[in-house]
Scaffold this motif. Structure first.
Motif, PDB file in Angstrom:
ATOM      1  N   TYR A 262      18.131  -0.316   5.669  1.00  0.00           N
ATOM      2  CA  TYR A 262      17.464  -0.419   4.502  1.00  0.00           C
ATOM      3  C   TYR A 262      17.053   0.046   4.026  1.00  0.00           C
ATOM      4  CZ  TYR A 262      19.694  -0.217  -0.246  1.00  0.00           C
ATOM      5  OH  TYR A 262      20.381   0.588  -1.771  1.00  0.00           O
ATOM      6  N   ARG A 263      16.822   1.494   3.588  1.00  0.00           N
ATOM      7  CA  ARG A 263      15.220   1.877   2.815  1.00  0.00           C
ATOM      8  C   ARG A 263      16.113   2.638   1.742  1.00  0.00           C
ATOM      9  NH1 ARG A 263      11.623   6.060   4.923  1.00  0.00           N
ATOM     10  NH2 ARG A 263      10.481   4.726   4.266  1.00  0.00           N
ATOM     11  N   VAL A 264      15.924   2.908   0.494  1.00  0.00           N
ATOM     12  CA  VAL A 264      16.168   2.504  -0.992  1.00  0.00           C
ATOM     13  C   VAL A 264      15.822   4.447  -0.597  1.00  0.00           C
ATOM     14  CG1 VAL A 264      15.719   2.471  -3.451  1.00  0.00           C
ATOM     15  CG2 VAL A 264      15.518   0.506  -2.288  1.00  0.00           C
ATOM     16  N   ASP A 265      16.935   5.005  -1.060  1.00  0.00           N
ATOM     17  CA  ASP A 265      16.943   6.821  -1.140  1.00  0.00           C
ATOM     18  C   ASP A 265      16.534   6.908  -2.131  1.00  0.00           C
ATOM     19  OD1 ASP A 265      17.936   8.702   0.173  1.00  0.00           O
ATOM     20  OD2 ASP A 265      19.478   8.298   0.891  1.00  0.00           O
TER      21      ASP A 265
ATOM     22  N   LEU B  60      11.406  -5.157   6.312  1.00  0.00           N
ATOM     23  CA  LEU B  60      12.109  -6.528   5.472  1.00  0.00           C
ATOM     24  C   LEU B  60      11.917  -7.073   5.971  1.00  0.00           C
ATOM     25  CD1 LEU B  60      11.333  -5.477   1.636  1.00  0.00           C
ATOM     26  CD2 LEU B  60      10.237  -6.466   2.763  1.00  0.00           C
ATOM     27  N   SER B  61      13.246  -6.395   6.688  1.00  0.00           N
ATOM     28  CA  SER B  61      14.872  -7.488   7.600  1.00  0.00           C
ATOM     29  C   SER B  61      13.190  -8.488   8.392  1.00  0.00           C
ATOM     30  CB  SER B  61      15.646  -6.926   8.407  1.00  0.00           C
ATOM     31  OG  SER B  61      15.409  -6.117   7.885  1.00  0.00           O
ATOM     32  N   VAL B  62      12.130  -8.563   9.061  1.00  0.00           N
ATOM     33  CA  VAL B  62      11.815  -9.165   9.733  1.00  0.00           C
ATOM     34  C   VAL B  62      11.655 -10.474   8.844  1.00  0.00           C
ATOM     35  CG1 VAL B  62       9.775  -9.272  11.658  1.00  0.00           C
ATOM     36  CG2 VAL B  62      11.402  -7.367  11.229  1.00  0.00           C
TER      37      VAL B  62
ATOM     38  N   VAL C  62       1.241  -9.177  -5.027  1.00  0.00           N
ATOM     39  CA  VAL C  62       1.647  -7.718  -6.278  1.00  0.00           C
ATOM     40  C   VAL C  62       1.182  -6.053  -5.950  1.00  0.00           C
ATOM     41  CG1 VAL C  62       1.762  -7.949  -8.118  1.00  0.00           C
ATOM     42  CG2 VAL C  62       1.293  -9.882  -7.210  1.00  0.00           C
ATOM     43  N   ASP C  63       1.996  -5.002  -5.938  1.00  0.00           N
ATOM     44  CA  ASP C  63       1.305  -4.214  -5.997  1.00  0.00           C
ATOM     45  C   ASP C  63       1.930  -3.153  -7.611  1.00  0.00           C
ATOM     46  OD1 ASP C  63       3.674  -2.182  -6.203  1.00  0.00           O
ATOM     47  OD2 ASP C  63       4.370  -3.620  -4.502  1.00  0.00           O
ATOM     48  N   LYS C  64       1.137  -2.229  -7.383  1.00  0.00           N
ATOM     49  CA  LYS C  64       1.090  -1.212  -9.289  1.00  0.00           C
ATOM     50  C   LYS C  64       2.368  -0.845  -9.101  1.00  0.00           C
ATOM     51  CE  LYS C  64      -0.530  -4.883 -11.991  1.00  0.00           C
ATOM     52  NZ  LYS C  64       0.021  -6.015 -11.990  1.00  0.00           N
TER      53      LYS C  64
ATOM     54  N   ILE D  54       1.066  -1.349   0.275  1.00  0.00           N
ATOM     55  CA  ILE D  54       0.052  -0.231  -0.015  1.00  0.00           C
ATOM     56  C   ILE D  54       0.437   1.306   0.298  1.00  0.00           C
ATOM     57  CG2 ILE D  54      -1.704   1.510   1.497  1.00  0.00           C
ATOM     58  CD1 ILE D  54      -2.348  -1.359   2.517  1.00  0.00           C
ATOM     59  N   LYS D  55       1.928   1.206   0.809  1.00  0.00           N
ATOM     60  CA  LYS D  55       2.865   2.059   1.032  1.00  0.00           C
ATOM     61  C   LYS D  55       3.603   3.369  -0.306  1.00  0.00           C
ATOM     62  CE  LYS D  55       6.469   1.991   4.021  1.00  0.00           C
ATOM     63  NZ  LYS D  55       7.082   1.728   5.278  1.00  0.00           N
ATOM     64  N   TYR D  56       3.729   1.614  -0.938  1.00  0.00           N
ATOM     65  CA  TYR D  56       4.660   1.938  -1.997  1.00  0.00           C
ATOM     66  C   TYR D  56       3.461   2.070  -3.615  1.00  0.00           C
ATOM     67  CZ  TYR D  56       8.372   1.472   1.177  1.00  0.00           C
ATOM     68  OH  TYR D  56       9.100   2.280   2.226  1.00  0.00           O
ATOM     69  N   SER D  57       2.564   1.854  -2.869  1.00  0.00           N
ATOM     70  CA  SER D  57       1.353   1.952  -4.508  1.00  0.00           C
ATOM     71  C   SER D  57       1.192   3.635  -4.541  1.00  0.00           C
ATOM     72  CB  SER D  57       0.515   1.684  -4.109  1.00  0.00           C
ATOM     73  OG  SER D  57       0.557  -0.009  -4.382  1.00  0.00           O
TER      74      SER D  57
ATOM     75  N   GLY E 239       8.993   5.255   7.677  1.00  0.00           N
ATOM     76  CA  GLY E 239       9.288   3.798   7.534  1.00  0.00           C
ATOM     77  C   GLY E 239      11.336   4.299   8.211  1.00  0.00           C
ATOM     78  N   PHE E 240      11.663   2.783   8.319  1.00  0.00           N
ATOM     79  CA  PHE E 240      13.036   2.847   8.922  1.00  0.00           C
ATOM     80  C   PHE E 240      13.944   1.300   8.461  1.00  0.00           C
ATOM     81  CE2 PHE E 240      10.122   4.386  13.059  1.00  0.00           C
ATOM     82  CZ  PHE E 240      10.935   5.050  12.895  1.00  0.00           C
ATOM     83  N   GLY E 241      12.921   1.293   7.390  1.00  0.00           N
ATOM     84  CA  GLY E 241      13.641   0.025   6.911  1.00  0.00           C
ATOM     85  C   GLY E 241      13.893  -1.067   7.840  1.00  0.00           C
ATOM     86  N   LEU E 242      12.636  -1.796   8.890  1.00  0.00           N
ATOM     87  CA  LEU E 242      13.161  -2.985   9.758  1.00  0.00           C
ATOM     88  C   LEU E 242      12.250  -3.706   8.703  1.00  0.00           C
ATOM     89  CD1 LEU E 242      14.453  -1.470  13.284  1.00  0.00           C
ATOM     90  CD2 LEU E 242      15.233  -2.740  11.522  1.00  0.00           C
TER      91      LEU E 242
HETATM   92  P1  ADP Z   1      10.356   0.140   5.208  1.00  0.00           P
HETATM   93  O1  ADP Z   1       9.455   0.234   3.979  1.00  0.00           O
HETATM   94  O2  ADP Z   1      10.142   0.819   6.935  1.00  0.00           O
HETATM   95  O3  ADP Z   1      11.396   1.530   4.502  1.00  0.00           O
HETATM   96  P2  ADP Z   1      11.087  -2.072   4.433  1.00  0.00           P
HETATM   97  O4  ADP Z   1      12.624  -2.709   4.870  1.00  0.00           O
HETATM   98  O5  ADP Z   1       9.941  -3.320   4.908  1.00  0.00           O
HETATM   99  O6  ADP Z   1      11.802  -0.551   5.106  1.00  0.00           O
HETATM  100  O7  ADP Z   1      11.731  -2.107   3.010  1.00  0.00           O
HETATM  101  C1  ADP Z   1      12.758  -1.985   2.466  1.00  0.00           C
HETATM  102  C2  ADP Z   1      12.332  -1.113   1.274  1.00  0.00           C
HETATM  103  O8  ADP Z   1      12.326  -1.652   0.157  1.00  0.00           O
HETATM  104  C3  ADP Z   1      11.220   0.484   1.375  1.00  0.00           C
HETATM  105  O9  ADP Z   1      12.294   1.270   1.580  1.00  0.00           O
HETATM  106  C4  ADP Z   1      10.766   0.598  -0.003  1.00  0.00           C
HETATM  107  O10 ADP Z   1      12.445   1.492  -0.610  1.00  0.00           O
HETATM  108  C5  ADP Z   1      11.653  -0.987  -0.745  1.00  0.00           C
HETATM  109  N1  ADP Z   1      10.486  -1.545  -0.674  1.00  0.00           N
HETATM  110  C6  ADP Z   1       9.475  -2.384   0.097  1.00  0.00           C
HETATM  111  N2  ADP Z   1       8.192  -2.531  -0.280  1.00  0.00           N
HETATM  112  C7  ADP Z   1       8.346  -2.388  -1.540  1.00  0.00           C
HETATM  113  C8  ADP Z   1       7.146  -2.173  -2.086  1.00  0.00           C
HETATM  114  N3  ADP Z   1       6.699  -2.723  -2.059  1.00  0.00           N
HETATM  115  N4  ADP Z   1       7.319  -1.695  -3.378  1.00  0.00           N
HETATM  116  C9  ADP Z   1       8.582  -1.032  -3.708  1.00  0.00           C
HETATM  117  N5  ADP Z   1       9.799  -0.405  -2.589  1.00  0.00           N
HETATM  118  C10 ADP Z   1       9.773  -1.438  -1.607  1.00  0.00           C
END
Ligand code: ADP
Length: 352
Positions: free
Chosen positions: A302-305, A320-322, A283-285, A258-261, A315-318
């Protein structure tokens, strides 16, 4: 396999390789030296026999008797018989040295493997201990922070209801509340990570459809806010897993979707039961992830900067590690496919 068990084996292989390289090198030197010595001794013995005809005759006779076992003589020159005898003896002696060295090397390999494993464990022990203490500290600190944060949140919420507050004070308090909420989320993620890393999970038979439906229901208000539509076809499928962990996993993946849609986007959740596995796809678009960032997104913090993510999406980039730790604790896999501006697909495969 836990990272320390894997490193221990890797270190053991390195130690054994180093020991065996030295051992094989020494064995080669020993083999060459002994072979030369034997050749020298045999050469001198042959020369002595050739130069003393009586002794030579006797030895040749004995050799012929031994070889033919008393069944007739081989028509051969005495010199050739001696030659052949020494060549054969030389070959046998060298073979014996080779066999002894081979046995010694096999023994060294066995002993060094055991010693290396013990040594690798001893080397990693302090690192493992420090890391464990660090994790415990994070878990304890997060626990300790939670209570004052909760009371702070309640105090701000109560204060915000005060009608005497002017709009500027209200704005400051609202901002504070947002910060407290963000901190609360960080602490929740840290605690989740700590509990997953300590593997404090209890598995039971659960219905995956119930878990996903519950998570979607909880996330619906967030999705509605962004005009994101869900597509989910329920599939009842039982799985042996920790219910709390699966709820956390699905919450992280769906929350990210949802957040990255983009506004008005679409999120699809699919459950594809297979023979011994269950596959869940989120799946997201949305904005997608560039290929160069993909190997890092499961790293902690890690967050895509890009300004499309960091500034607009908290977010804190945690998360997906969890998520990765949860999947690993269930002996499954978590894969991602993504294309920038086209969206992402997170695929979880769990054994049933
Ligand atoms: P957060 O969302 O809190 O930054 P996450 O560990 O969940 O941390 O995700 C790490 C990074 O992966 C995010 O900062 C984002 O850039 C990327 N990401 C994760 N899920 C998606 C997604 N569904 N679409 C696009 N980028 C994503």
């Amino acid at each position: 396999m836990n990272v320390f068990a894997f490193t221990r084996i890797k270190l053991t292989i390195w130690y054994v390789t180093a020991i065996m390289a030295v051992s094989i090198m020494f064995s080669l030197v020993i083999y060459t030296g002994i072979s030369r010595n034997i050749e020298d001794v045999f050469y001198r013995a042959e020369m002595r026999l050739r130069n003393s005809p009586n002794l030579g005759q006797q030895v040749v006779k004995q050799i012929i008797e031994q070889k033919t076992n008393g069944e007739g003589l081989v028509p051969m020159d005495n010199g050739d018989i001696l030659d052949q005898f020494f060549i054969e003896e030389l070959r046998l002696s060298k073979q014996k040295v080779f066999n002894n060295l081979l046995h010694a090397n096999i023994l060294i390999l066995l002993l060094s493997s055991i010693a290396s494993y013990v040594l690798a464990s001893k080397t990693l022990e302090p690192i493992e201990k420090t890391l464990l203490e660090q994790k415990r500290f994070i878990a304890d600190a997060s626990h300790e922070l939670r209570s004052p944060l909760t009371s702070l949140k309640t105090t701000i919420e109560v204060s915000l209801r005060d009608k005497a507050l002017n709009s500027q004070s209200k704005k400051i308090l609202s901002d504070n509340l947002e910060d407290v909420d963000a901190l609360d989320k960080l602490i929740t993620s840290l605690l989740q990570l700590a509990s997953q890393e300590n593997k404090t999970i209890v598995k039971q038979l659960i219905d995956i459809n119930e878990v996903i439906s519950r998570v979607i229901k909880t996330m619906k208000p967030l999705a509605d806010k962004k005009g994101v539509k869900f597509t989910y076809k329920s599939k009842h499928q039982q799985i042996l897993a920790s219910e709390t962990s699966l709820i956390q996993l699905m919450t992280i993946l769906i929350d990210n979707a949802i957040k990255y849609s983009n506004f008005g986007g679409k999120v699809t959740v699919q459950v594809l039961p297979q023979k011994r596995y269950i596959v869940i796809r989120v799946v997201d678009k949305g904005i997608g992830i560039h290929g160069k960032y993909l190997p890092h997104i499961f790293d902690r913090f890690y967050r895509v900067d890009t300004n499309r993510t960091v500034s607009t999406r908290p977010g804190f980039g945690l998360g997906l590690s969890v998520a990765k730790q949860i999947v690993e604790n269930h002996h499954g896999t978590l894969l991602v496919e993504s294309e920038i501006c086209k969206g992402s697909v997170f695929t979880v495969k769990l054994p049933v």
